[in-house]
Design a protein around this motif. Structure first.
Motif, mmCIF file in Angstrom:
data_model
loop_
_atom_site.group_PDB
_atom_site.id
_atom_site.type_symbol
_atom_site.label_atom_id
_atom_site.label_comp_id
_atom_site.label_asym_id
_atom_site.label_seq_id
_atom_site.Cartn_x
_atom_site.Cartn_y
_atom_site.Cartn_z
ATOM 1 N N GLN A 42 43.153 1.406 27.756
ATOM 2 C CA GLN A 42 43.261 0.564 28.946
ATOM 3 C C GLN A 42 43.430 1.425 30.199
ATOM 4 O O GLN A 42 44.296 2.289 30.238
ATOM 5 N N PHE A 86 43.156 9.831 35.694
ATOM 6 C CA PHE A 86 41.884 10.045 36.390
ATOM 7 C C PHE A 86 42.061 9.859 37.894
ATOM 8 O O PHE A 86 42.740 8.943 38.342
ATOM 9 N N GLY A 100 36.731 11.951 38.145
ATOM 10 C CA GLY A 100 36.885 13.285 37.608
ATOM 11 C C GLY A 100 36.960 13.242 36.095
ATOM 12 O O GLY A 100 36.914 12.168 35.483
ATOM 13 N N TYR B 33 31.631 -4.273 38.413
ATOM 14 C CA TYR B 33 31.086 -2.968 38.033
ATOM 15 C C TYR B 33 31.003 -2.864 36.514
ATOM 16 O O TYR B 33 31.883 -3.352 35.806
ATOM 17 N N TYR B 35 30.849 0.321 33.855
ATOM 18 C CA TYR B 35 30.963 1.761 33.671
ATOM 19 C C TYR B 35 30.734 2.097 32.203
ATOM 20 O O TYR B 35 31.061 1.306 31.300
ATOM 21 N N GLN B 37 31.854 5.030 29.451
ATOM 22 C CA GLN B 37 32.758 6.162 29.232
ATOM 23 C C GLN B 37 32.486 6.770 27.860
ATOM 24 O O GLN B 37 32.793 6.175 26.822
ATOM 25 N N GLY B 42 35.203 11.162 31.958
ATOM 26 C CA GLY B 42 35.574 10.093 32.859
ATOM 27 C C GLY B 42 34.511 9.009 32.873
ATOM 28 O O GLY B 42 33.361 9.246 32.490
ATOM 29 N N PRO B 43 34.869 7.805 33.289
ATOM 30 C CA PRO B 43 33.879 6.727 33.368
ATOM 31 C C PRO B 43 32.760 7.055 34.353
ATOM 32 O O PRO B 43 32.989 7.689 35.384
ATOM 33 N N LEU B 45 29.635 5.214 36.553
ATOM 34 C CA LEU B 45 29.140 3.926 37.023
ATOM 35 C C LEU B 45 27.698 3.699 36.588
ATOM 36 O O LEU B 45 26.831 4.551 36.794
ATOM 37 N N GLN B 48 26.618 -1.809 39.972
ATOM 38 C CA GLN B 48 27.605 -2.473 40.817
ATOM 39 C C GLN B 48 26.965 -3.708 41.429
ATOM 40 O O GLN B 48 25.870 -3.631 42.005
ATOM 41 N N LEU B 91 32.963 -0.300 30.055
ATOM 42 C CA LEU B 91 34.073 -0.866 30.822
ATOM 43 C C LEU B 91 33.538 -1.722 31.954
ATOM 44 O O LEU B 91 32.628 -1.317 32.683
ATOM 45 N N LEU B 102 40.151 -0.978 42.179
ATOM 46 C CA LEU B 102 39.416 -1.482 41.030
ATOM 47 C C LEU B 102 40.385 -1.861 39.928
ATOM 48 O O LEU B 102 41.390 -1.172 39.689
ATOM 49 N N PHE B 104 40.277 -2.797 35.772
ATOM 50 C CA PHE B 104 39.412 -2.678 34.611
ATOM 51 C C PHE B 104 39.810 -3.635 33.492
ATOM 52 O O PHE B 104 40.991 -3.958 33.319
ATOM 53 N N GLY B 105 38.805 -4.052 32.716
ATOM 54 C CA GLY B 105 39.039 -4.743 31.474
ATOM 55 C C GLY B 105 39.355 -3.751 30.363
ATOM 56 O O GLY B 105 39.404 -2.533 30.593
ATOM 57 N N ASN B 106 39.549 -4.275 29.150
ATOM 58 C CA ASN B 106 39.911 -3.417 28.012
ATOM 59 C C ASN B 106 38.730 -2.647 27.436
ATOM 60 O O ASN B 106 38.909 -1.728 26.653
#
Lengths: 109, 113
Positions: A42, A86, A100, B33, B35, B37, B42-43, B45, B48, B91, B102, B104-106
């Motif tokens: 999460q 992050f 990042g 958005y 994303y 991962q 890192g995520p 994009l 959008q 994501l 932002l 985020f969902g799970n």
């Protein structure tokens, strides 16, 4: 495009210790956000901080936009602080965040 | 306030099959958005939306990925056909219009075998 570098890549702490995480970016930004990804995946938004300093409990963040870096401070760390932190930035004004690679933090009891 | 809802949580498919992910943003959030991962990164994009219009899809592999947000609320992301390298967590995030935090969902963890 804009580059985001985070350091250190990995960090191991004993419970109760303090730490500083750094985010450097290659161009001017109008949007910088810090996130914590817990061990279950999460992603939680910690701070929206394009400039200045903010504090939320044991966490605080400072962004020096003119010098292109941001710092995240964690004080009195707890095991629940473990995970990946992050930094994400946007320079275009459309909330298009570039992330990042993260700092992986492990806090041991 | 309900958070960003995503489903399914996990999906395992074979390469060349198709898959779809669903996202419902936080009520009132105009921007949505998607994303990707990959493990250890890192995520990144993919696309959008602002209401039901696309703001940026420059990183979306359009030969196999598609996304829509027809009524400006929930959204679906589809992959057809899937490749092994599509294995990742997908994501969904949402935010108010403009420059804003932002949420985020799970995520949906996709494994392509």
């Amino acid at each position: 495009g804009i580059q985001v570098e985070q350091s250190p890549p990995d960090l191991i702490l004993q419970e109760g210790a303090n730490s500083t995480l750094r985010c450097n970016f290659s161009d001017s930004v109008n949007n910088l956000q810090w996130f914590h990804q817990n061990p279950w995946g999460q992603l939680i938004n910690l701070f929206y901080i394009p400039s200045g300093t903010k504090q939320n409990g044991r966490l605080s963040a400072t962004t020096v936009a003119t010098e292109r870096y941001s710092l995240l401070y964690i004080s009195s760390s707890q095991t629940t602080d473990s995970g990946v932190y992050f930094c994400a930035v946007d320079s275009g004004g459309y909330n298009k965040l570039i992330f990042g690679a993260g700092t992986r933090l492990a806090v041991h009891p | 306030e309900a958070g960003v809802a995503q489903s399914p949580r996990y999906k395992i498919i074979e390469k060349r099959q198709s898959v779809a992910f669903w996202c419902n943003p936080i009520s009132g959030h105009a921007t949505l958005y998607w994303y990707q991962q990959i493990l250890g990164q890192g995520p990144k994009l993919l696309i959008q939306f602002q209401n039901n219009g696309v703001v940026d899809d420059s990183q979306l592999p359009k030969d196999r990925f598609s996304a829509e947000r027809l009524k400006g609320v929930d959204s679906t992301l589809k992959i057809q056909p899937a490749k092994l390298e599509d294995s990742a967590v997908y994501l969904c995030a949402s935010s108010l219009a403009g420059v804003s935090p932002l949420h985020f969902g799970n995520g949906t963890r996709l494994t392509v075998t």
